[in-house]
Design a protein around this motif. Structure first.
Motif, mmCIF file in Angstrom:
data_model
loop_
_atom_site.group_PDB
_atom_site.id
_atom_site.type_symbol
_atom_site.label_atom_id
_atom_site.label_comp_id
_atom_site.label_asym_id
_atom_site.label_seq_id
_atom_site.Cartn_x
_atom_site.Cartn_y
_atom_site.Cartn_z
ATOM 1 N N VAL A 85 0.870 -1.146 0.028
ATOM 2 C CA VAL A 85 0.132 -0.265 -0.027
ATOM 3 C C VAL A 85 0.854 1.384 -0.106
ATOM 4 C CG1 VAL A 85 -1.958 -1.046 1.219
ATOM 5 C CG2 VAL A 85 -0.020 0.021 2.668
ATOM 6 N N PRO A 86 0.402 2.368 -0.369
ATOM 7 C CA PRO A 86 1.279 3.557 -0.481
ATOM 8 C C PRO A 86 1.162 4.508 0.851
ATOM 9 C CG PRO A 86 -0.980 4.009 -1.833
ATOM 10 C CD PRO A 86 -0.914 2.375 -1.166
ATOM 11 N N PHE A 87 0.876 3.752 1.818
ATOM 12 C CA PHE A 87 0.713 4.472 2.917
ATOM 13 C C PHE A 87 1.216 3.664 4.233
ATOM 14 C CE2 PHE A 87 -3.243 2.446 1.882
ATOM 15 C CZ PHE A 87 -3.731 1.983 3.033
ATOM 16 N N ARG A 88 1.576 4.380 5.408
ATOM 17 C CA ARG A 88 2.019 3.538 6.650
ATOM 18 C C ARG A 88 0.853 2.761 7.081
ATOM 19 N NH1 ARG A 88 3.754 6.492 12.204
ATOM 20 N NH2 ARG A 88 5.498 4.911 12.839
ATOM 21 N N THR A 89 1.252 1.436 7.403
ATOM 22 C CA THR A 89 0.190 0.640 7.717
ATOM 23 C C THR A 89 -0.662 0.698 9.137
ATOM 24 O OG1 THR A 89 1.685 -0.925 8.318
ATOM 25 C CG2 THR A 89 1.235 -1.125 6.027
ATOM 26 N N THR A 90 -1.332 1.901 9.443
ATOM 27 C CA THR A 90 -1.787 1.894 10.755
ATOM 28 C C THR A 90 -3.099 1.730 10.382
ATOM 29 O OG1 THR A 90 -2.350 4.401 10.135
ATOM 30 C CG2 THR A 90 -0.336 3.904 11.169
ATOM 31 N N ALA A 91 -3.851 1.542 11.397
ATOM 32 C CA ALA A 91 -5.320 1.272 11.387
ATOM 33 C C ALA A 91 -6.125 2.622 10.885
ATOM 34 C CB ALA A 91 -5.853 0.827 13.009
ATOM 35 N N GLU A 92 -5.744 3.878 11.432
ATOM 36 C CA GLU A 92 -6.336 4.727 10.673
ATOM 37 C C GLU A 92 -6.035 4.971 9.168
ATOM 38 O OE1 GLU A 92 -4.461 6.026 14.800
ATOM 39 O OE2 GLU A 92 -3.883 4.649 13.229
ATOM 40 N N ASN A 93 -5.222 4.432 8.500
ATOM 41 C CA ASN A 93 -4.965 4.750 7.068
ATOM 42 C C ASN A 93 -5.764 3.330 6.560
ATOM 43 O OD1 ASN A 93 -3.576 7.127 6.774
ATOM 44 N ND2 ASN A 93 -1.500 5.893 7.203
ATOM 45 N N LEU A 94 -5.805 2.189 7.166
ATOM 46 C CA LEU A 94 -6.637 1.175 6.687
ATOM 47 C C LEU A 94 -8.014 1.401 6.677
ATOM 48 C CD1 LEU A 94 -4.714 -1.816 8.045
ATOM 49 C CD2 LEU A 94 -4.825 -1.286 5.532
ATOM 50 N N ALA A 95 -8.596 2.116 7.923
ATOM 51 C CA ALA A 95 -9.838 2.557 7.561
ATOM 52 C C ALA A 95 -10.233 3.522 6.427
ATOM 53 C CB ALA A 95 -10.117 3.297 8.944
ATOM 54 N N LYS A 96 -9.372 4.627 6.199
ATOM 55 C CA LYS A 96 -9.667 5.221 5.115
ATOM 56 C C LYS A 96 -9.506 4.402 3.756
ATOM 57 C CE LYS A 96 -8.416 9.727 2.924
ATOM 58 N NZ LYS A 96 -8.852 9.425 1.511
ATOM 59 N N TRP A 97 -8.565 3.467 3.632
ATOM 60 C CA TRP A 97 -8.661 2.850 2.481
ATOM 61 C C TRP A 97 -9.849 1.966 2.289
ATOM 62 C CZ3 TRP A 97 -8.536 -2.707 1.345
ATOM 63 C CH2 TRP A 97 -8.242 -3.138 0.258
ATOM 64 N N PHE A 98 -10.442 1.391 3.198
ATOM 65 C CA PHE A 98 -11.616 0.547 3.139
ATOM 66 C C PHE A 98 -12.624 1.720 2.627
ATOM 67 C CE2 PHE A 98 -9.605 -2.774 5.577
ATOM 68 C CZ PHE A 98 -10.203 -3.925 4.918
ATOM 69 N N PHE A 99 -12.718 2.741 3.334
ATOM 70 C CA PHE A 99 -13.497 3.911 3.155
ATOM 71 C C PHE A 99 -13.714 4.227 1.524
ATOM 72 C CE2 PHE A 99 -15.433 8.037 2.559
ATOM 73 C CZ PHE A 99 -16.581 8.141 3.279
ATOM 74 N N ASP A 100 -12.648 4.266 1.186
ATOM 75 C CA ASP A 100 -12.333 4.803 -0.394
ATOM 76 C C ASP A 100 -12.775 3.698 -1.261
ATOM 77 O OD1 ASP A 100 -11.693 7.634 0.753
ATOM 78 O OD2 ASP A 100 -9.204 6.988 0.246
ATOM 79 N N GLU A 101 -12.175 2.472 -0.939
ATOM 80 C CA GLU A 101 -12.638 1.456 -1.896
ATOM 81 C C GLU A 101 -14.307 1.311 -1.873
ATOM 82 O OE1 GLU A 101 -10.768 -0.922 -3.734
ATOM 83 O OE2 GLU A 101 -9.235 0.856 -3.274
ATOM 84 N N LEU A 102 -14.706 1.086 -0.927
ATOM 85 C CA LEU A 102 -16.366 1.054 -0.756
ATOM 86 C C LEU A 102 -17.004 2.209 -1.710
ATOM 87 C CD1 LEU A 102 -16.546 -0.225 2.682
ATOM 88 C CD2 LEU A 102 -17.200 -1.432 0.734
ATOM 89 N N ALA A 103 -16.475 3.517 -1.359
ATOM 90 C CA ALA A 103 -17.111 4.667 -2.026
ATOM 91 C C ALA A 103 -16.918 4.511 -3.437
ATOM 92 C CB ALA A 103 -16.353 5.837 -1.514
ATOM 93 N N ALA A 104 -15.742 4.064 -3.986
ATOM 94 C CA ALA A 104 -15.361 3.670 -5.377
ATOM 95 C C ALA A 104 -16.372 2.917 -6.127
ATOM 96 C CB ALA A 104 -13.891 3.442 -5.560
ATOM 97 N N GLN A 105 -16.883 2.079 -5.355
ATOM 98 C CA GLN A 105 -17.996 1.137 -6.008
ATOM 99 C C GLN A 105 -19.406 1.593 -5.878
ATOM 100 O OE1 GLN A 105 -17.792 -2.954 -4.251
ATOM 101 N NE2 GLN A 105 -15.766 -2.661 -3.533
ATOM 102 N N GLY A 106 -19.439 3.051 -5.521
ATOM 103 C CA GLY A 106 -20.765 3.507 -5.344
ATOM 104 C C GLY A 106 -21.615 3.363 -4.363
ATOM 105 N N LEU A 107 -21.115 2.835 -2.988
ATOM 106 C CA LEU A 107 -21.822 2.553 -2.126
ATOM 107 C C LEU A 107 -21.658 4.093 -1.216
ATOM 108 C CD1 LEU A 107 -20.432 -0.783 -1.093
ATOM 109 C CD2 LEU A 107 -22.792 -0.205 -1.552
ATOM 110 N N PRO A 108 -22.998 4.243 -0.493
ATOM 111 C CA PRO A 108 -22.897 5.633 0.487
ATOM 112 C C PRO A 108 -22.422 5.408 1.638
ATOM 113 C CG PRO A 108 -25.211 4.373 0.407
ATOM 114 C CD PRO A 108 -24.247 3.543 -0.650
ATOM 115 N N VAL A 109 -21.039 4.878 1.686
ATOM 116 C CA VAL A 109 -20.450 4.746 3.064
ATOM 117 C C VAL A 109 -20.292 5.960 3.631
ATOM 118 C CG1 VAL A 109 -18.107 5.048 1.880
ATOM 119 C CG2 VAL A 109 -18.433 3.698 4.013
#
Length: 141
Positions: free
Chosen positions: A98-122
């Motif tokens: 991943v292009p970021f430090r592997t903190t839980a904070e950054n992983l939460a944003k990664w999951f958020f962005d991935e779901l939003a990219a699928q059109g889900l109203p996260v």
């Protein structure tokens, strides 16, 4: 406001680059991901009438993301020497870079962005490293 919540989990290892403490060493977690969707109005037509989204689609989207990380070594891009990375790959380790430090904070944003990219109203994603400790990322309101 209407909402849905689902969760999934995965087992993965990581370490924190340039951190001084126990987490600078390679270690693993049973990560738990809790995702929330929110809408002001329910859908009005089709098979998803009176729903936020189809629960099955939502669960499948979260599960697909956790499956991508399950039993992987999550690595911050550039944090390992190229020969170390090559050795791990040669030995057959499952790596997820991943292009970021592997903190839980950054992983939460990664999951958020991935779901939003699928059109889900996260609206929010929580990522638990332990049963008692989580980081979250939520939509700016």
């Amino acid at each position: 406001m209407y909402g849905l919540k689902t969760e999934s989990s995965f087992d993965a290892s990581h370490f924190l680059t340039d951190y001084h403490g126990k987490c600078e060493n390679l270690h693993g977690h049973r990560w738990r991901v809790v995702a929330y969707l929110e809408v002001e109005r329910l859908q009005t037509e089709g098979t998803c009438k009176d729903m936020v989204v189809d629960f099955g689609d939502f669960k499948a989207a979260v599960r697909a993301l956790t499956d991508k990380l399950d039993h992987h070594f999550i690595i911050e891009e550039g944090s390992l020497a190229p020969d170390t990375l090559a050795c791990l790959e040669r030995e057959g380790f499952a790596l997820f870079t991943v292009p970021f430090r592997t903190t839980a904070e950054n992983l939460a944003k990664w999951f958020f962005d991935e779901l939003a990219a699928q059109g889900l109203p996260v609206s929010q994603v929580d990522v638990y490293e332990t049963p008692n400790n989580c980081a979250f990322y939520r939509k700016d309101v």
